[in-house]
Scaffold this motif. Structure first.
Motif, PDB file in Angstrom:
ATOM      1  N   SER A  14       3.373  -7.169 -13.358  1.00 42.12           N
ATOM      2  CA  SER A  14       4.362  -8.108 -14.426  1.00 42.12           C
ATOM      3  C   SER A  14       4.922  -7.245 -15.376  1.00 42.12           C
ATOM      4  O   SER A  14       6.127  -6.962 -15.630  1.00 42.12           O
ATOM      5  N   ARG A  15       4.140  -6.232 -15.632  1.00 47.26           N
ATOM      6  CA  ARG A  15       4.437  -4.744 -16.763  1.00 47.26           C
ATOM      7  C   ARG A  15       5.345  -4.080 -15.999  1.00 47.26           C
ATOM      8  O   ARG A  15       6.298  -3.588 -16.633  1.00 47.26           O
ATOM      9  N   LEU A  16       5.169  -3.797 -14.787  1.00 50.56           N
ATOM     10  CA  LEU A  16       5.963  -2.741 -13.902  1.00 50.56           C
ATOM     11  C   LEU A  16       7.504  -3.529 -13.726  1.00 50.56           C
ATOM     12  O   LEU A  16       8.354  -2.674 -13.467  1.00 50.56           O
ATOM     13  N   GLY A  17       7.191  -4.992 -13.256  1.00 50.14           N
ATOM     14  CA  GLY A  17       8.421  -5.257 -12.996  1.00 50.14           C
ATOM     15  C   GLY A  17       8.759  -5.345 -11.572  1.00 50.14           C
ATOM     16  O   GLY A  17       9.734  -5.691 -10.878  1.00 50.14           O
ATOM     17  N   ARG A  18       8.006  -4.421 -10.778  1.00 45.40           N
ATOM     18  CA  ARG A  18       8.122  -4.707  -9.108  1.00 45.40           C
ATOM     19  C   ARG A  18       6.586  -4.600  -8.631  1.00 45.40           C
ATOM     20  O   ARG A  18       5.956  -3.839  -9.529  1.00 45.40           O
ATOM     21  N   PRO A  19       6.406  -4.761  -7.445  1.00 39.05           N
ATOM     22  CA  PRO A  19       5.126  -4.714  -6.818  1.00 39.05           C
ATOM     23  C   PRO A  19       4.578  -3.179  -6.820  1.00 39.05           C
ATOM     24  O   PRO A  19       5.034  -2.416  -6.079  1.00 39.05           O
ATOM     25  N   LYS A  20       3.540  -2.857  -7.611  1.00 46.63           N
ATOM     26  CA  LYS A  20       2.898  -1.697  -7.718  1.00 46.63           C
ATOM     27  C   LYS A  20       2.207  -1.222  -6.354  1.00 46.63           C
ATOM     28  O   LYS A  20       2.449  -0.132  -5.878  1.00 46.63           O
ATOM     29  N   GLN A  21       1.972  -2.170  -5.782  1.00 47.57           N
ATOM     30  CA  GLN A  21       0.955  -2.152  -4.331  1.00 47.57           C
ATOM     31  C   GLN A  21       2.028  -1.286  -3.479  1.00 47.57           C
ATOM     32  O   GLN A  21       1.431  -0.524  -2.434  1.00 47.57           O
ATOM     33  N   LEU A  22       3.358  -1.702  -3.626  1.00 49.01           N
ATOM     34  CA  LEU A  22       4.275  -0.974  -2.642  1.00 49.01           C
ATOM     35  C   LEU A  22       5.112   0.198  -3.171  1.00 49.01           C
ATOM     36  O   LEU A  22       5.590   0.916  -2.471  1.00 49.01           O
ATOM     37  N   LEU A  23       4.621   0.704  -4.496  1.00 46.84           N
ATOM     38  CA  LEU A  23       5.155   1.960  -4.794  1.00 46.84           C
ATOM     39  C   LEU A  23       4.802   3.289  -3.753  1.00 46.84           C
ATOM     40  O   LEU A  23       3.768   3.203  -3.240  1.00 46.84           O
ATOM     41  N   GLU A  24       5.852   4.167  -3.726  1.00 50.65           N
ATOM     42  CA  GLU A  24       5.431   5.201  -2.696  1.00 50.65           C
ATOM     43  C   GLU A  24       4.905   6.671  -3.580  1.00 50.65           C
ATOM     44  O   GLU A  24       5.714   6.874  -4.638  1.00 50.65           O
ATOM     45  N   PHE A  25       4.112   7.189  -3.137  1.00 50.95           N
ATOM     46  CA  PHE A  25       3.470   8.246  -3.821  1.00 50.95           C
ATOM     47  C   PHE A  25       2.928   9.211  -2.641  1.00 50.95           C
ATOM     48  O   PHE A  25       2.142   8.914  -1.787  1.00 50.95           O
ATOM     49  N   GLN A  26       3.419  10.612  -2.777  1.00 47.94           N
ATOM     50  CA  GLN A  26       3.354  11.393  -1.779  1.00 47.94           C
ATOM     51  C   GLN A  26       3.322  10.825  -0.188  1.00 47.94           C
ATOM     52  O   GLN A  26       2.915  10.984   0.690  1.00 47.94           O
ATOM     53  N   ASP A 181      -3.589   5.355 -14.043  1.00 46.00           N
ATOM     54  CA  ASP A 181      -3.278   3.893 -13.005  1.00 46.00           C
ATOM     55  C   ASP A 181      -1.859   3.314 -13.378  1.00 46.00           C
ATOM     56  O   ASP A 181      -1.377   4.090 -14.560  1.00 46.00           O
ATOM     57  N   ILE A 182      -1.391   2.815 -12.452  1.00 50.06           N
ATOM     58  CA  ILE A 182       0.010   2.585 -12.787  1.00 50.06           C
ATOM     59  C   ILE A 182       0.400   1.198 -13.163  1.00 50.06           C
ATOM     60  O   ILE A 182       0.025   0.156 -12.560  1.00 50.06           O
ATOM     61  N   ASP A 183       0.713   0.950 -14.380  1.00 44.97           N
ATOM     62  CA  ASP A 183       0.936  -0.401 -15.049  1.00 44.97           C
ATOM     63  C   ASP A 183       2.315  -0.518 -15.438  1.00 44.97           C
ATOM     64  O   ASP A 183       2.936  -1.480 -15.346  1.00 44.97           O
ATOM     65  N   THR A 184       3.068   0.669 -15.988  1.00 51.60           N
ATOM     66  CA  THR A 184       4.676   0.712 -16.147  1.00 51.60           C
ATOM     67  C   THR A 184       5.365   1.582 -15.473  1.00 51.60           C
ATOM     68  O   THR A 184       4.577   2.520 -14.862  1.00 51.60           O
ATOM     69  N   GLU A 185       6.631   1.486 -15.653  1.00 48.60           N
ATOM     70  CA  GLU A 185       7.540   2.563 -15.120  1.00 48.60           C
ATOM     71  C   GLU A 185       7.222   4.087 -15.511  1.00 48.60           C
ATOM     72  O   GLU A 185       7.375   5.007 -15.002  1.00 48.60           O
ATOM     73  N   GLU A 186       6.839   3.968 -16.982  1.00 47.46           N
ATOM     74  CA  GLU A 186       6.505   5.374 -17.521  1.00 47.46           C
ATOM     75  C   GLU A 186       5.406   5.984 -16.810  1.00 47.46           C
ATOM     76  O   GLU A 186       5.353   7.087 -16.335  1.00 47.46           O
ATOM     77  N   ASP A 187       4.188   5.021 -16.283  1.00 50.72           N
ATOM     78  CA  ASP A 187       3.002   5.555 -15.539  1.00 50.72           C
ATOM     79  C   ASP A 187       3.358   6.116 -14.418  1.00 50.72           C
ATOM     80  O   ASP A 187       2.938   7.202 -13.962  1.00 50.72           O
ATOM     81  N   PHE A 188       4.514   5.375 -13.687  1.00 48.88           N
ATOM     82  CA  PHE A 188       4.745   5.905 -12.434  1.00 48.88           C
ATOM     83  C   PHE A 188       5.656   7.080 -12.597  1.00 48.88           C
ATOM     84  O   PHE A 188       5.536   8.298 -11.718  1.00 48.88           O
ATOM     85  N   ARG A 189       6.313   7.261 -13.290  1.00 44.39           N
ATOM     86  CA  ARG A 189       7.185   8.590 -13.711  1.00 44.39           C
ATOM     87  C   ARG A 189       6.521   9.674 -13.936  1.00 44.39           C
ATOM     88  O   ARG A 189       6.449  10.792 -13.547  1.00 44.39           O
ATOM     89  N   ARG A 190       5.124   9.269 -14.672  1.00 42.28           N
ATOM     90  CA  ARG A 190       4.022  10.562 -15.121  1.00 42.28           C
ATOM     91  C   ARG A 190       3.623  10.805 -13.897  1.00 42.28           C
ATOM     92  O   ARG A 190       3.326  12.176 -13.489  1.00 42.28           O
ATOM     93  N   LEU A 191       3.328  10.044 -13.179  1.00 43.56           N
ATOM     94  CA  LEU A 191       2.573  10.134 -11.696  1.00 43.56           C
ATOM     95  C   LEU A 191       3.538  11.054 -10.709  1.00 43.56           C
ATOM     96  O   LEU A 191       2.837  12.136 -10.190  1.00 43.56           O
ATOM     97  N   GLU A 192       4.739  10.943 -10.823  1.00 42.83           N
ATOM     98  CA  GLU A 192       5.592  11.585  -9.834  1.00 42.83           C
ATOM     99  C   GLU A 192       5.921  13.051 -10.136  1.00 42.83           C
ATOM    100  O   GLU A 192       5.955  14.021  -9.603  1.00 42.83           O
ATOM    101  N   LYS A 193       5.833  13.120 -11.590  1.00 44.45           N
ATOM    102  CA  LYS A 193       5.622  14.648 -12.239  1.00 44.45           C
ATOM    103  C   LYS A 193       4.460  15.521 -11.790  1.00 44.45           C
ATOM    104  O   LYS A 193       4.557  16.687 -11.324  1.00 44.45           O
ATOM    105  N   ILE A 194       3.501  14.824 -11.856  1.00 39.57           N
ATOM    106  CA  ILE A 194       2.089  15.304 -11.467  1.00 39.57           C
ATOM    107  C   ILE A 194       2.249  15.800  -9.934  1.00 39.57           C
ATOM    108  O   ILE A 194       1.788  16.942  -9.233  1.00 39.57           O
TER     109      ILE A 194
END
Length: 194
Positions: A14-26, A181-194
């Protein structure tokens, strides 16, 4: 010891606004990455716990070959999802110990999961929990003597409650990247930078 592994993937993000399970990383969806790490580990069995929109989340992995179970009560909180997975593994595989992991900790790898098993065996302790951000959490492994405690958790209570209540029987395993861990868009953007 027969080790089961539960991947918790039931939430609605809910905090992310889209299913985190389906986010792509690497190049891989988070749920698929988690499953692959679990399958590479030395655990004997693994189950993915789904809840919110299971048909959509199943598009992120091969549900023909991967065991999954649907928690109809996922909205009640993490406790019920973990319990759904635990009951499934106890009944299906007669496990003696269980590893709990989340699908949104992208830096969990099979070595970490195996180290939980090795540390538990060598220490003789009942729980080994990952240590990050000054606290203990998942991924963590629990001996079957704690299964009932896990099954007694309510609502949003997580495995951390059982870990903290049994600190004298718990060994920490350093995992600084567990903090991510990925709870928000900000978390995901931080992950993509790593």
């Amino acid at each position: 010891m027969k080790t089961g592994l539960i991947i918790l993937a039931a939430g609605s993000s809910s905090r992310l606004g889209r299913p985190k399970q389906l986010l792509e990383f690497q190049g891989k969806k988070l749920i698929q990455r988690a499953i692959e790490k679990a399958q590479k580990s030395s655990s004997e069995s693994c189950v993915v716990v789904l809840g919110w929109n299971p048909e959509l989340i199943k598009t992120g992995f091969d549900s023909e070959t991967v065991s999954y179970v649907i928690n109809e009560n996922w909205e009640q909180g993490m406790a019920s999802s973990m319990q759904t997975g635990l009951r499934f593994l106890i009944k299906k595989d007669g496990i003696n110990q269980v590893i709990l992991m989340l699908c949104d900790q992208p830096f969990v790898n099979h070595q970490l999961l195996d180290n939980l098993i090795i540390e538990k065996e060598s220490s003789g302790k009942g729980i080994v929990a990952s240590f990050y951000s000054g606290t203990l959490g998942v991924p963590a492994i629990f001996d079957q003597k704690y299964f009932q405690d896990l099954l007694n958790l309510k609502g949003s209570e997580g495995a951390k409650k059982v870990i903290l209540e049994n600190s004298e029987d718990t060994i920490p395993l350093n995992f600084p990247l567990g903090a991510l861990d990925i709870d928000t868009e900000e978390d995901f953007r931080r992950l993509e930078k790593i």
